[in-house]
Design a protein around this motif. Structure first.
Motif, PDB file in Angstrom:
ATOM      1  N   PRO A  11      -9.653  -1.229   5.305  1.00 46.83           N
ATOM      2  CA  PRO A  11      -9.366  -2.121   6.448  1.00 46.83           C
ATOM      3  C   PRO A  11      -8.631  -3.391   6.037  1.00 46.83           C
ATOM      4  O   PRO A  11      -7.722  -3.846   6.745  1.00 46.83           O
ATOM      5  CB  PRO A  11     -10.757  -2.428   7.002  1.00 46.83           C
ATOM      6  N   ALA A  12      -9.002  -3.957   4.885  1.00 46.79           N
ATOM      7  CA  ALA A  12      -8.316  -5.169   4.413  1.00 46.79           C
ATOM      8  C   ALA A  12      -6.869  -4.850   4.034  1.00 46.79           C
ATOM      9  O   ALA A  12      -5.952  -5.620   4.343  1.00 46.79           O
ATOM     10  CB  ALA A  12      -9.058  -5.763   3.219  1.00 46.79           C
ATOM     11  N   TYR A  13      -6.664  -3.713   3.365  1.00 48.17           N
ATOM     12  CA  TYR A  13      -5.301  -3.306   3.016  1.00 48.17           C
ATOM     13  C   TYR A  13      -4.451  -3.125   4.275  1.00 48.17           C
ATOM     14  O   TYR A  13      -3.297  -3.570   4.345  1.00 48.17           O
ATOM     15  CB  TYR A  13      -5.322  -1.994   2.229  1.00 48.17           C
ATOM     16  N   PHE A  17      -1.134  -5.029   5.324  1.00 50.03           N
ATOM     17  CA  PHE A  17       0.097  -4.262   5.545  1.00 50.03           C
ATOM     18  C   PHE A  17       0.683  -4.559   6.921  1.00 50.03           C
ATOM     19  O   PHE A  17       1.903  -4.711   7.060  1.00 50.03           O
ATOM     20  CB  PHE A  17      -0.198  -2.767   5.408  1.00 50.03           C
ATOM     21  N   ARG A  18      -0.176  -4.647   7.935  1.00 50.90           N
ATOM     22  CA  ARG A  18       0.306  -4.955   9.284  1.00 50.90           C
ATOM     23  C   ARG A  18       0.973  -6.321   9.326  1.00 50.90           C
ATOM     24  O   ARG A  18       2.027  -6.491   9.951  1.00 50.90           O
ATOM     25  CB  ARG A  18      -0.847  -4.889  10.290  1.00 50.90           C
ATOM     26  N   ALA A 172      -1.643 -11.489  -0.849  1.00 49.73           N
ATOM     27  CA  ALA A 172      -2.830 -12.334  -0.680  1.00 49.73           C
ATOM     28  C   ALA A 172      -4.086 -11.483  -0.519  1.00 49.73           C
ATOM     29  O   ALA A 172      -5.151 -11.828  -1.031  1.00 49.73           O
ATOM     30  CB  ALA A 172      -2.653 -13.246   0.530  1.00 49.73           C
ATOM     31  N   THR A 173      -3.950 -10.362   0.179  1.00 49.76           N
ATOM     32  CA  THR A 173      -5.082  -9.440   0.332  1.00 49.76           C
ATOM     33  C   THR A 173      -5.509  -8.892  -1.025  1.00 49.76           C
ATOM     34  O   THR A 173      -6.701  -8.859  -1.352  1.00 49.76           O
ATOM     35  CB  THR A 173      -4.700  -8.277   1.268  1.00 49.76           C
ATOM     36  N   GLY A 174      -4.531  -8.450  -1.822  1.00 49.83           N
ATOM     37  CA  GLY A 174      -4.851  -7.938  -3.150  1.00 49.83           C
ATOM     38  C   GLY A 174      -5.494  -8.983  -4.035  1.00 49.83           C
ATOM     39  O   GLY A 174      -6.435  -8.688  -4.782  1.00 49.83           O
ATOM     40  N   VAL A 190      -2.703  -1.752  -7.828  1.00 51.32           N
ATOM     41  CA  VAL A 190      -1.984  -0.487  -7.602  1.00 51.32           C
ATOM     42  C   VAL A 190      -1.994  -0.144  -6.108  1.00 51.32           C
ATOM     43  O   VAL A 190      -0.993   0.318  -5.551  1.00 51.32           O
ATOM     44  CB  VAL A 190      -2.609   0.650  -8.424  1.00 51.32           C
ATOM     45  N   GLY A 191      -3.126  -0.409  -5.459  1.00 47.58           N
ATOM     46  CA  GLY A 191      -3.196  -0.176  -4.014  1.00 47.58           C
ATOM     47  C   GLY A 191      -2.192  -1.026  -3.252  1.00 47.58           C
ATOM     48  O   GLY A 191      -1.544  -0.552  -2.309  1.00 47.58           O
ATOM     49  N   VAL A 192      -2.029  -2.289  -3.664  1.00 45.57           N
ATOM     50  CA  VAL A 192      -1.035  -3.164  -3.032  1.00 45.57           C
ATOM     51  C   VAL A 192       0.365  -2.589  -3.229  1.00 45.57           C
ATOM     52  O   VAL A 192       1.170  -2.528  -2.290  1.00 45.57           O
ATOM     53  CB  VAL A 192      -1.120  -4.586  -3.621  1.00 45.57           C
ATOM     54  N   ALA A 193       0.656  -2.144  -4.456  1.00 44.49           N
ATOM     55  CA  ALA A 193       1.977  -1.586  -4.747  1.00 44.49           C
ATOM     56  C   ALA A 193       2.260  -0.350  -3.908  1.00 44.49           C
ATOM     57  O   ALA A 193       3.376  -0.159  -3.411  1.00 44.49           O
ATOM     58  CB  ALA A 193       2.072  -1.245  -6.240  1.00 44.49           C
ATOM     59  N   VAL A 194       1.255   0.485  -3.725  1.00 46.74           N
ATOM     60  CA  VAL A 194       1.429   1.707  -2.930  1.00 46.74           C
ATOM     61  C   VAL A 194       1.807   1.370  -1.496  1.00 46.74           C
ATOM     62  O   VAL A 194       2.701   1.990  -0.909  1.00 46.74           O
ATOM     63  CB  VAL A 194       0.143   2.563  -2.970  1.00 46.74           C
ATOM     64  N   PHE A 195       1.175   0.361  -0.914  1.00 42.81           N
ATOM     65  CA  PHE A 195       1.487  -0.001   0.465  1.00 42.81           C
ATOM     66  C   PHE A 195       2.901  -0.575   0.581  1.00 42.81           C
ATOM     67  O   PHE A 195       3.579  -0.349   1.582  1.00 42.81           O
ATOM     68  CB  PHE A 195       0.451  -0.988   1.006  1.00 42.81           C
TER      69      PHE A 195
END
Length: 218
Positions: A11-13, A17-18, A172-174, A190-195
């Motif tokens: 949810p935070a990601y 992203f939004r 900022a989320t990451g 890595v999750g931030v990069a994927v988005f």
């Protein structure tokens, strides 16, 4: 590393992203409008407009985006101009910065149109504005769209600068998630990069497709 940390924080990601997508779309739309106007100034028959367009473009293109943010937050208030800190400051700074690159891309496309087209438009009595909007820009569009998509891709990545100015987008989320889960920092980044890749890779493929179509049409 706990691989479930990304799923647990999805949810935070998604919220980050939004906001990143929103910053990109709103700033991109504003930059397109301003960039078109500045590009028109740069090819205007009036020397004063050409000079203003050149100064605007070169100044913003050669200035670090972070410095523009600091200028908006720290310098403008000293002249009585106080921008709402956070989201709208990011929109204004990203729009102004990106509009310079849009203007340069559009100007290059306009210059690629044969000069005979403008001369023919003037010969039938069209004004500069009519020639630009009815004759030159429609022909420049094919060569302008691919570089404009690349400008938008760069804008999507530039939204990360807003993380330092109270805007909770992807970076900022990451950073916040990394502080909460210090043992999974690498995986969270890595999750931030994927988005980011979910936005930039499709846009890049679209730009490549349009470039091939333009090359084929020529």
């Amino acid at each position: 590393m706990d691989l479930m940390v990304i799923a647990d924080n999805m949810p935070a990601y998604l919220a980050g992203f939004r906001l990143t997508a929103q910053l990109t779309l709103v700033s991109g739309a504003g930059a397109l409008v301003i960039g078109l106007a500045v590009a028109a100034m740069r090819v205007s028959p009036l020397g004063s407009l050409r000079a203003f367009g050149a100064v605007y473009t070169e100044l913003l293109r050669n200035m670090p985006l972070t410095l523009i943010f600091f200028f908006a937050v720290l310098v403008l208030p000293q002249f009585g101009v106080v921008l709402p800190f956070g989201y709208w400051t990011a929109i204004i700074c990203l729009t102004a910065y990106t509009s310079a690159f849009v203007a340069e891309a559009v100007r290059s496309g306009i210059n690629a149109v044969g000069i005979g087209q403008a001369e023919a438009a003037r010969a039938i009595g069209l004004t500069f504005g009519q020639s630009l909007t009815s004759v030159i820009l429609p022909q420049a569009v094919r060569s302008v769209i691919p570089p404009l998509i690349n400008v938008i891709i760069a804008l999507a990545k530039n939204t990360s600068v807003a993380a330092g100015f109270a805007v909770v987008e992807l970076v900022a989320t990451g950073r916040r998630l990394a502080q909460q889960n210090p043992g999974d920092v690498m995986l969270l980044l890595v999750g931030v990069a994927v988005f980011y890749l979910l936005f930039t890779i499709p846009a890049g493929q679209l730009a490549n497709l349009l470039e091939r179509k333009v090359a084929f049409a020529r």
